[in-house]
Every structure is written in structure tokens, then in C-alpha cells.
Design a protein around this motif. Structure first.
Motif, short mmCIF file in Angstrom:
data_model
loop_
_atom_site.label_atom_id
_atom_site.label_comp_id
_atom_site.label_asym_id
_atom_site.label_seq_id
_atom_site.Cartn_x
_atom_site.Cartn_y
_atom_site.Cartn_z
N ALA A 15 26.22 88.72 47.27
CA ALA A 15 27.60 89.19 47.15
C ALA A 15 28.53 87.98 47.09
CB ALA A 15 27.96 90.07 48.34
N LYS A 16 29.20 87.79 45.97
CA LYS A 16 30.11 86.66 45.80
C LYS A 16 31.35 86.86 46.66
CE LYS A 16 28.09 84.28 42.40
NZ LYS A 16 27.81 82.83 42.49
N HIS A 17 31.86 85.77 47.20
CA HIS A 17 33.07 85.88 48.02
C HIS A 17 33.94 84.64 47.83
CE1 HIS A 17 30.31 83.52 50.53
NE2 HIS A 17 31.40 82.98 51.07
N LEU A 18 35.24 84.84 47.96
CA LEU A 18 36.22 83.76 47.91
C LEU A 18 36.60 83.36 49.32
CD1 LEU A 18 38.68 84.88 45.09
CD2 LEU A 18 37.52 82.68 45.18
N THR A 19 36.80 82.08 49.53
CA THR A 19 37.25 81.60 50.84
C THR A 19 38.74 81.31 50.78
OG1 THR A 19 36.83 79.27 50.34
CG2 THR A 19 35.00 80.56 51.25
N VAL A 20 39.37 81.33 51.95
CA VAL A 20 40.80 81.00 52.03
C VAL A 20 41.03 79.56 51.57
CG1 VAL A 20 42.74 80.66 53.60
CG2 VAL A 20 41.29 82.67 53.84
N SER A 21 40.16 78.66 52.00
CA SER A 21 40.34 77.24 51.65
C SER A 21 40.27 77.04 50.14
CB SER A 21 39.29 76.38 52.35
OG SER A 21 37.98 76.77 51.98
N ALA A 22 39.37 77.78 49.47
CA ALA A 22 39.29 77.64 48.01
C ALA A 22 40.57 78.15 47.35
CB ALA A 22 38.08 78.40 47.49
N LEU A 23 41.04 79.33 47.77
CA LEU A 23 42.25 79.89 47.17
C LEU A 23 43.46 79.01 47.41
CD1 LEU A 23 42.06 83.76 47.74
CD2 LEU A 23 42.24 82.55 45.55
N MET A 24 43.52 78.37 48.57
CA MET A 24 44.66 77.49 48.86
C MET A 24 44.69 76.28 47.93
SD MET A 24 46.79 78.56 51.03
CE MET A 24 47.43 78.49 52.67
N GLN A 25 43.52 75.91 47.40
CA GLN A 25 43.46 74.77 46.50
C GLN A 25 43.56 75.18 45.03
OE1 GLN A 25 43.50 71.55 47.42
NE2 GLN A 25 43.77 72.39 49.47
N MET A 26 43.77 76.45 44.77
CA MET A 26 43.86 76.94 43.39
C MET A 26 45.06 76.31 42.67
SD MET A 26 44.29 80.87 42.07
CE MET A 26 44.20 81.26 40.32
N PRO A 27 44.83 75.65 41.52
CA PRO A 27 45.95 75.11 40.76
C PRO A 27 46.75 76.25 40.10
CG PRO A 27 43.85 74.08 40.13
CD PRO A 27 43.53 75.30 40.91
N VAL A 28 48.05 76.14 40.17
CA VAL A 28 48.94 77.15 39.59
C VAL A 28 49.84 76.47 38.56
CG1 VAL A 28 50.76 78.83 40.06
CG2 VAL A 28 48.91 78.49 41.73
N LEU A 29 49.83 76.99 37.36
CA LEU A 29 50.70 76.50 36.30
C LEU A 29 51.84 77.49 36.09
CD1 LEU A 29 48.12 75.17 33.70
CD2 LEU A 29 49.17 73.97 35.61
N GLY A 30 52.76 77.15 35.22
CA GLY A 30 53.89 78.03 34.91
C GLY A 30 55.11 77.59 35.68
N LEU A 32 47.74 90.96 46.16
CA LEU A 32 46.44 91.30 46.71
C LEU A 32 45.34 90.85 45.76
CD1 LEU A 32 47.21 94.91 47.99
CD2 LEU A 32 47.22 92.78 49.32
N VAL A 33 44.31 90.22 46.31
CA VAL A 33 43.15 89.81 45.52
C VAL A 33 41.90 90.14 46.30
CG1 VAL A 33 44.35 87.96 44.29
CG2 VAL A 33 43.20 87.45 46.44
N PRO A 34 40.80 90.43 45.63
CA PRO A 34 39.54 90.71 46.34
C PRO A 34 39.02 89.47 47.05
CG PRO A 34 39.48 91.50 44.06
CD PRO A 34 40.66 90.60 44.18
N ARG A 35 38.49 89.66 48.22
CA ARG A 35 37.81 88.59 48.94
C ARG A 35 36.33 88.54 48.60
NH1 ARG A 35 34.56 87.88 53.25
NH2 ARG A 35 34.52 90.13 53.66
N VAL A 36 35.73 89.71 48.41
CA VAL A 36 34.29 89.80 48.19
C VAL A 36 33.99 90.91 47.19
CG1 VAL A 36 33.96 91.42 50.11
CG2 VAL A 36 32.04 89.99 49.38
N GLY A 37 32.90 90.75 46.45
CA GLY A 37 32.50 91.77 45.50
C GLY A 37 32.35 91.21 44.10
N THR A 38 31.11 91.02 43.66
CA THR A 38 30.85 90.39 42.37
C THR A 38 31.54 91.12 41.23
OG1 THR A 38 28.70 89.63 43.20
CG2 THR A 38 29.02 89.65 40.80
N ARG A 39 31.59 92.46 41.31
CA ARG A 39 32.12 93.25 40.19
C ARG A 39 33.65 93.36 40.20
NH1 ARG A 39 27.40 96.26 41.59
NH2 ARG A 39 25.87 96.35 39.89
N CYS A 40 34.31 92.93 41.26
CA CYS A 40 35.76 93.14 41.32
C CYS A 40 36.56 91.86 41.53
CB CYS A 40 36.11 94.15 42.42
SG CYS A 40 35.79 93.55 44.10
N LEU A 41 35.91 90.72 41.57
CA LEU A 41 36.62 89.48 41.85
C LEU A 41 37.65 89.12 40.78
CD1 LEU A 41 33.81 87.17 43.29
CD2 LEU A 41 35.81 88.05 44.50
#
Length: 376
Positions: free
Chosen positions: A360-375, A299-308
Motif C-alpha cells: 500500500a503506497k503512502h505519502l509522508t508529511v515530510s515528503a509533502l512539505m518538501q513538494m516544489p510548488v510553481l505558479g 485534502l489529499v490522500p495519505r495512503v492508497g495506490t489507486r487514489c493517490l
């Protein structure tokens, strides 16, 4: 307005309001003249009595009225903290915009108020001259206003754009805004473009970098350029995959926090994220009426400057979650990898930087789908 120097300069401010910017300019400079324009007589009455005689009553959005009160005057300094927001502009104002900034993209005659004030102010600036404005994030970053940024960089000698502290307008109004400064020489030379960030009550420069003029025409916000650098560096690393490539699905919650409260349904909201991240455990709630977060979901926040910057991994159970939260569901073999990456310092930095919005800052699905993941 300590970014604009010089003694005995003539100053123009369109949209004086209650005179806060006027006071700041007078406290740091010694102008030969300071002419302000304001359409609201009640606001003019709140300005310094000694300067009320230098304030003109006119509506900036009516070109012929503004031309009548200002005549052919030009100024060596121009400043402003114009009103924000978009509105349907009168036909005369639309023609004026087209004359001052050809190629600007307007939808159904709607325009940005602060940009209009800036254009009118720059039109009355003498060369050499300097201008400084407090503008909305749209002026610095909106793709529809790229023509303005390009035109400005094409004619200016120096363009500076600094992100202001988010509480510049008071603790109750968190707004992303910028200080836009333009300097013009007697002759044109290649424009120096810098983006940065101001901090503290004195608006000291906390970060600054030079960028290529063509890049500045696209975006004048430091956060964008830092985010682009971070993304490029992550993508260049061996073993980097996007969330999409790892088979992630990202689903927004079903109802608002208040709707769940009214329904008396236990649910997970942004306020329930563990402060430092970690696991959460739910009772088993089995209902097809809502989207459910289940064991193994992230689970990750979608919106909320203080909790992103927060996240959680569902260890056991299931529970509905609000529309302010995203459920990230990935193949079981990638759960630990992605959960660890999302909660890492770099992963958190990336998510916060990817968020959009001036308030109010918010994350989009399209942005998260493009998130680079290492490890691994």
C-alpha cells in the motif's frame, strides 16, 4: 527466464516452491542440469515429476545443511523467486551473511530472507556466469542494504534491475517487486548498471536508463531516479517554493473509516475524493473531538495506490476526515495557487512518485512539505 541465455548451462535455484520458475526456465532454455533446493516436501511434490529427482530437500537458512547437499558444485546460471520478509536469523546464518556481504546493516539479528537466498545463490555461481532473481523492493532501495548493492556492482560486469508489474503475483496482491539480473565476466571491468520497468505478460522492457555505478549502489529503482530528476527540474525553475516555505501545515485525520462508521459520524474518506479533483461542500459540523476539514482546506490522500492521484478543495462547511487523508492548510493568499498546483498533471505526478511502500503506497508529511510548488 528469458533474460538469461545460453544452451547447456548448469542452473541452480534455491527455494523452488511449486516449481513455477523452474517451468519458466525449462520452457525458454535447455539446461545441461537444473538443481533445485526446497525445504517443504509438499511443495516438491507439486513440481514436474520428471525433475523431482533433481530437487534436493534442505533448509537454505542452515548453512551447514545446504553445504552438505550441494557440496562443492558451482553453476553457470542461478535463479530464484525467494520468500520475502524479515526474520530473526540463526547465528550460523548471520555469520554466513557477514562472510558473503561484509558491512551489511542488520538490526538485532534480523535479515531479509530474499537477500539471504540471493547471497547463497551468488556464492555458488561460476565465472563467467549469470544470475536472475525476483526480489522485494528492499533489495533495490532500502538504505540498510546499500552494502549489498555496492558489493554486487563492484564484482559484476553488468547489473540490471527492472520493476515488475504490480500485479505480477496476481490481481489480489499488489506488490512492488523487481527483477535483479547480474552478469559476471571472466575478468572484472567497470560495471554497466541499468534500471528500468517491465510491462505486460511477457515482461517486455517498457523503460530503461543507464546510471552511474555509485548511484546504483545507493538505489536501483527507476522510480527513485525519475522522481529525483523531476524534483530537481522543478526546484531549478524560477518561482519554485516548497510547501513548507509557503507556510503549509499538514495534519492527518483523527479516526479510521470504520471507527467513524461505528460512531455514526459523517466524515470524508479516500473513497469520497472527486475522480477528477475539484471542490467538495460539507454541512457545518462543529466538534472539537476530531480533526476538521474546513472551507479553504485542501485534502489529499495519505495512503492508497489507486487514489493517490486525487485531491479536493473544501469550498464550504466542515467535516471530520479519516486517518487515510491529509488536510493541507495554507495562508489564504496561497490557497488557489497550491490547490491548482496539487491538482495539475505535474503536481499529481510528483505526489504519486513521492509515495513510499512496497504494497500500500503512502505519502509522508515530510515528503509533502518538501513538494516544489510553481505558479503565482
Amino acid at each position: 527466464m528469458h533474460f538469461l541465455g545460453g544452451l547447456d548451462e548448469s542452473w541452480l535455484e534455491l527455494g523452488v516452491g511449486t516449481g513455477r520458475l523452474l517451468d519458466a526456465c525449462l520452457s525458454t532454455n535447455a539446461p545441461s542440469a537444473y538443481i533445485g533446493v526446497e525445504k517443504d516436501l509438499s511443495l516438491i511434490g507439486q513440481c514436474q515429476p520428471a525433475f523431482v529427482r533433481n530437487l534436493l530437500h534442505a533448509d537454505v537458512l542452515i548453512p551447514e545443511v545446504l553445504a552438505k547437499v550441494l557440496g562443492d558444485k558451482v553453476f553457470t546460471r542461478s535463479v530464484g523467486n525467494p520468500p520475502y520478509g524479515c526474520m530473526a536469523l540463526p547465528d550460523a546464518a548471520l555469520r554466513r551473511i557477514d562472510a558473503l556481504c561484509p558491512g551489511l546493516y542488520l538490526v538485532n539479528g534480523w535479515g531479509n530472507l530474499d537477500l539471504y537466498f540471493v547471497l547463497e545463490s551468488l556464492a555458488r555461481l561460476r565465472r563467467p556466469g549469470q544470475a536472475g532473481f525476483i526480489v522485494s523492493a528492499a533489495v533495490a532501495a532500502d538504505v540498510k542494504l546499500a552494502a549489498f548493492r555496492k558489493n554486487l556492482i563492484d564484482v559484476a560486469s553488468e547489473v540490471l534491475c527492472y520493476e515488475l508489474p504490480i500485479d505480477t503475483f496476481g490481481n489480489k496482491a499488489e506488490v512492488q517487486s523487481y527483477m535483479l539480473i547480474a552478469k559476471f565476466g571472466r575478468t572484472k571491468r567497470r560495471c554497466v548498471v541499468k534500471v528500468g520497468r517491465l510491462a505486460g505478460q511477457d515482461f517486455d522492457v517498457a523503460e530503461e536508463r543507464s546510471i552511474h555505478p555509485e548511484v546504483g549502489a545507493a538505489r536501483l529503482d527507476l522510480g527513485y531516479h525519475k522522481f529525483a530528476d523531476l524534483t530537481a527540474s522543478l526546484q531549478a525553475k524560477s518561482g519554485s517554493f516548497t510547501m513548507r516555505e509557503l507556510g503549509a501545515s499538514i495534519i492527518r485525520g483523527s479516526r479510521t473509516h470504520h471507527q467513524f462508521l461505528d460512531l455514526e459520524v459523517p466524515h470524508f474518506h479516500t473513497s469520497d475524493f472527486p475522480p477528477g479533483g475539484g471542490n467538495v461542500e460539507f454541512d457545518h459540523i462543529d466538534t472539537c473531538s476530531f480533526q476538521l476539514a474546513c472551507g479553504g482546506d485542501i485534502l489529499v490522500p495519505r495512503v492508497g495506490t489507486r487514489c493517490l492521484d486525487r485531491h479536493a478543495l473544501v469550498a464550504t462547511g466542515s467535516r471530520p476526515y479519516t486517518e487515510a487523508v491529509y488536510r493541507v492548510r495554507v495562508p489564504s493568499r496561497y490557497v488557489d495557487r497550491i490547490a491548482s498546483w496539487i491538482g495539475s498533471d505535474v503536481g499529481t505526478e510528483w505526489r504519486v512518485a513521492a509515495a513510499k511502500g512496497a504494497c500500500a503506497k503512502h505519502l509522508t508529511v515530510s515528503a509533502l512539505m518538501q513538494m516544489p510548488v510553481l505558479g503565482s
